[in-house]
Design an enzyme around this catalytic site. Structure first.
Site, PDB file in Angstrom:
ATOM      1  N   THR A 222       0.864  -1.182   0.000  1.00 53.50           N
ATOM      2  CA  THR A 222       0.000   0.000   0.000  1.00 53.50           C
ATOM      3  C   THR A 222       0.900   1.231   0.000  1.00 53.50           C
ATOM      4  O   THR A 222       1.559   1.515   0.998  1.00 53.50           O
ATOM      5  CB  THR A 222      -0.916   0.002   1.231  1.00 53.50           C
TER       6      THR A 222
ATOM      7  N   LYS B 273      -7.309   0.733  -2.911  1.00 54.06           N
ATOM      8  CA  LYS B 273      -6.798   0.177  -1.658  1.00 54.06           C
ATOM      9  C   LYS B 273      -6.868   1.204  -0.527  1.00 54.06           C
ATOM     10  O   LYS B 273      -7.276   0.878   0.604  1.00 54.06           O
ATOM     11  CB  LYS B 273      -5.364  -0.297  -1.859  1.00 54.06           C
TER      12      LYS B 273
ATOM     13  N   LYS C 270      -0.523   5.285   8.677  1.00 54.56           N
ATOM     14  CA  LYS C 270       0.111   5.613   7.393  1.00 54.56           C
ATOM     15  C   LYS C 270      -0.899   5.568   6.261  1.00 54.56           C
ATOM     16  O   LYS C 270      -0.955   6.474   5.413  1.00 54.56           O
ATOM     17  CB  LYS C 270       1.259   4.625   7.137  1.00 54.56           C
TER      18      LYS C 270
END
Length: 292
Positions: free
Chosen positions: A94, A170, A239
């Protein structure tokens, strides 16, 4: 088909193991040697350097933590330069929209193909070869990569010809998961405020109105207060929510709920929860309610 695989954390090791079990010729590399040795015992070829994993590979797969590590390990080290012309690089981590674009331009300039293919699923799902794989990139690159992707996943979703499109999906999904966890935490705190057992409450929601994998899996962890070992660290969840906010800003999409989740995740980090599973985001609400 020769395949290199670099990044053997909880997810990467399980994913590489499914390729080895499926009979692919896999060369593996990791910054720490233990998972490399474990996979070598299962039939993988071990690489001493990431460049060795890339040399002669038809496909190189990376499952590294973030933009910074991926850039250091693969770009700055020259590892991607070791790929033969025409090879496909699949980044399954990711990462940010900006970095995905950067990789696409970098690889195209070297006669290489790039696929972004982040995944949905935790390590146990990866070990079963049952991930949902979110792929984006040119169709010819996807056709080349499809055998290895299908070995790791139950379904490969193609979201477009630009790799960043898979990254956007995502990030959007991970923001939704953070929202589900955060809302479960608030609702558990509310129910507990009236003397309701958290386990009974989670059983209610996860078997009726919210009978889905996210509420069931993370709900069990919240009900049992089982946050270690982490399947996905809370620090990585922060994150991803930050990256989702950044992606939204690029296309003028306000995300006020994600901004609240970011601050709740920072609260959790301030209380030393960074290495816990991100289901422990639910603790923020119960702690603020004086229930811890």
């Amino acid at each position: 088909m020769k395949t290199g695989f670099c990044g053997l954390g909880n997810m990467g090791e399980a994913m590489a193991a499914t390729l080895v079990a499926a009979g692919f010729d896999v060369t593996v590399w990791n910054r720490s040697p233990e998972p490399v040795q474990a996979l070598a015992e299962k039939g993988a070829t071990s690489a001493d350097t990431v460049q060795q994993a890339a040399e002669n590979a038809d496909i190189l797969i990376a499952m590294l933590p973030d933009d910074t590590v991926t850039r250091q390990v693969l770009v700055e080290s020259g590892a991607l330069d070791a790929l033969p012309e025409g090879a496909v690089f699949i980044n399954m981590a990711t990462v940010s929209i900006a970095f995905s674009r950067e990789l696409d331009e970098f690889l195209a300039g070297k006669g290489l193909h790039y696929l972004a293919a982040p995944v949905l699923g935790r390590p146990d799902v990866a070990a079963a070869g049952a991930l949902n794989i979110l792929a984006a990139g040119r169709q010819d690159a996807l056709d080349t990569a499809m055998p290895v992707l299908e070995a790791m996943g139950s379904k490969v979703w193609h979201f477009g010809d630009e790799p960043q499109q898979a990254n956007a999906v995502k990030l959007a999904v991970n923001a939704m998961i953070a929202g589900a966890i955060g809302m479960m935490g608030e609702s558990v705190a509310l129910a507990q405020g009236y003397g309701i057992d958290r386990g009974q409450f989670i059983e209610l929601i996860s078997t009726t109105l919210f009978a889905s994998p996210v509420y069931q899996g993370y709900g069990r962890a919240i009900a049992e207060e089982r946050y270690e070992p982490a399947g996905f660290k809370l620090s990585l969840g922060l994150k991803d929510v930050r990256l989702a906010l950044e992606a939204g800003e690029r296309v003028n999409v306000p995300q006020p709920i994600s901004a609240i989740l970011r601050d709740a995740l920072i609260d959790a980090l301030a209380h030393h929860q960074g290495d816990q599973d991100w289901a422990s985001l639910a603790r923020v609400a119960t702690r603020r309610a004086g229930q811890e």
